[in-house]
Enzyme design. Structure first.
Site, PDB file in Angstrom:
ATOM      1  N   LYS A   1      14.588   0.293  -6.379  1.00 17.11           N
ATOM      2  CA  LYS A   1      14.571   0.812  -5.106  1.00 17.11           C
ATOM      3  C   LYS A   1      15.823   1.875  -4.829  1.00 17.11           C
ATOM      4  O   LYS A   1      16.889   1.362  -4.546  1.00 17.11           O
ATOM      5  CB  LYS A   1      14.738  -0.547  -4.271  1.00 17.11           C
ATOM      6  CG  LYS A   1      14.319  -0.092  -2.522  1.00 17.11           C
ATOM      7  CD  LYS A   1      14.281  -1.542  -1.728  1.00 17.11           C
ATOM      8  CE  LYS A   1      14.319  -1.316  -0.205  1.00 17.11           C
ATOM      9  NZ  LYS A   1      13.149  -0.591   0.142  1.00 17.11           N
TER      10      LYS A   1
HETATM   11  C1  LIG Z   1       8.193   1.955  -1.107  1.00 17.22           C
HETATM   12  C2  LIG Z   1       8.168   0.248  -0.705  1.00 17.22           C
HETATM   13  N1  LIG Z   1       7.333  -0.510  -1.197  1.00 17.22           N
HETATM   14  C3  LIG Z   1       6.971  -1.645  -0.738  1.00 17.22           C
HETATM   15  C4  LIG Z   1       8.083  -1.992   0.057  1.00 17.22           C
HETATM   16  C5  LIG Z   1       8.017  -3.721   0.537  1.00 17.22           C
HETATM   17  O1  LIG Z   1       9.279  -4.406  -0.172  1.00 17.22           O
HETATM   18  P1  LIG Z   1       9.914  -5.499   0.348  1.00 17.22           P
HETATM   19  O2  LIG Z   1       8.557  -6.697   0.897  1.00 17.22           O
HETATM   20  O3  LIG Z   1      10.694  -6.322  -0.392  1.00 17.22           O
HETATM   21  O4  LIG Z   1      10.553  -4.988   1.437  1.00 17.22           O
HETATM   22  C6  LIG Z   1       9.387  -1.365   0.471  1.00 17.22           C
HETATM   23  C7  LIG Z   1      10.292  -1.935   1.239  1.00 17.22           C
HETATM   24  O5  LIG Z   1      11.148  -2.173   0.714  1.00 17.22           O
HETATM   25  C8  LIG Z   1       9.415  -0.176   0.126  1.00 17.22           C
HETATM   26  O6  LIG Z   1      10.178   0.888   0.532  1.00 17.22           O
END
Ligand SMILES: Cc1ncc(COP(=O)(O)O)c(C=O)c1O
Length: 313
Positions: free
Chosen positions: A158
């Protein structure tokens, strides 16, 4: 959503004033996107504030840093404590917590290896991310932008830089009158939204793309899978062709910001009969019950935050 400030931000082990949490314009991160971060929610339960899946979020943060060879001076427990300390000090909840690790000021070249690393945790109030009333889904499109191809930018990390791709997806969708865009991966199969994972329901089965389709290993995605399994809903990770979106009985996004957000139409094709479907509803009921304390925290997903007083209360 405009930023609502709080009083303190945690920086390299100390709480500093919000106004002092500044970086130099020549910092590496500004030029080259060299940051990794998390988005975490802290809910207001009748027993007080509690952070949702704090350990898993910080583990993903440390994993993102490891992928990018960013040395971090803090352990997972120390960074979880930093989130607790920040929420507690600010007395603001429910809230969104933003842990952030970045390459700071020191070198102007691309090579980041000698650039100092800065670590921050901020929190701020933040409400619903996608869409309107609870029982109405959002209208979305398939993006003309492809998600990060494997072996280009790592989708499992991330990282700030990944969100340039997300911005393209989001801007195109919003400017064309949609709430969000669904990106396909490099092979043309369904990947994820600009900031959410995606699930489909077809014939009672819950289906989501595997990590190999350039998706972030979402923590809400994982929570939804666990809950579905406990509700005896079959869950499959499988490659999803684009047209599956159009014939699914239900489609929804998951994410820390979006939580579980039902989708009403994709490319102006109505999903099912357009109403929020039974599987989406059942999963939301369980998960939102943990968020508001009406269901027991049977998975041990909540980290309580000790607080003296809520600001403004
Ligand atoms: C590109 C992306 N995909 C998926 C998610 C969902 O991840 P999470 O459930 O850990 O927030 C996020 C958010 O963080 C994201 O930015």
């Amino acid at each position: 959503m405009p930023i609502k400030t709080t009083e303190k931000i945690w920086h390299n082990g100390k709480l500093i004033n919000w106004a002092d949490a500044n970086i130099h314009v020549m910092s590496h991160v500004v030029h080259y996107g060299s940051s990794v971060f998390e988005g975490v929610r802290c809910y207001g339960l009748p027993t007080g504030p509690a952070i949702f899946r704090a350990q898993e979020h910080i583990q993903r943060l440390l994993d993102s840093a490891k992928i990018y060879r960013i040395p971090v001076d803090y352990t997972r427990d120390q960074l979880v404590d930093a989130m607790v300390e920040t929420v507690s000090a600010n007395g603001v909840w429910p809230c969104y917590i933003r842990p952030l690790i970045m390459r700071g000021y020191g070198e102007i070249g691309v090579n980041p290896l000698n650039v100092p690393v800065e670590c921050y945790v901020a929190n701020l109030p933040w409400g619903q991310y996608l869409g309107g009333p609870e029982d109405v889904g959002v209208d979305v499109c398939v993006s003309s932008w492809t998600r990060l191809a494997p072996n280009t930018l790592p989708a499992m990390a991330k990282a700030g830089a990944n969100y340039m791709n997300s911005q393209l997806i989001k801007m195109e969708a919003v400017l064309n009158g949609y709430v969000e865009g669904i990106a396909l991966d490099v092979s043309g199969c369904v990947s994820e939204g600009s900031g959410e994972n995606i699930f489909l329901v077809r014939n009672g089965k819950l289906i989501t793309p595997p990590l190999g389709n350039s998706v972030l290993a979402g923590i809400t995605r994982d929570s939804v899978v666990r809950i579905a399994q406990d509700l005896s809903i079959p869950v499959v990770e499988q490659v999803i062709p684009r047209e599956f979106l159009y014939v699914a009985d239900e489609v929804f996004f998951t994410g820390t910001a979006a939580e579980v957000a039902p989708i009403r139409s994709v490319d102006k094709i109505t999903v099912g009969d357009g109403a929020v479907g039974p599987v989406t509803k059942a999963i939301r009921k369980e998960l939102f019950g943990i968020f508001d304390g009406s269901r027991p925290d049977r998975y041990n997903w909540l980290t309580p935050v000790p607080v003296r007083q809520k600001v403004g209360a």
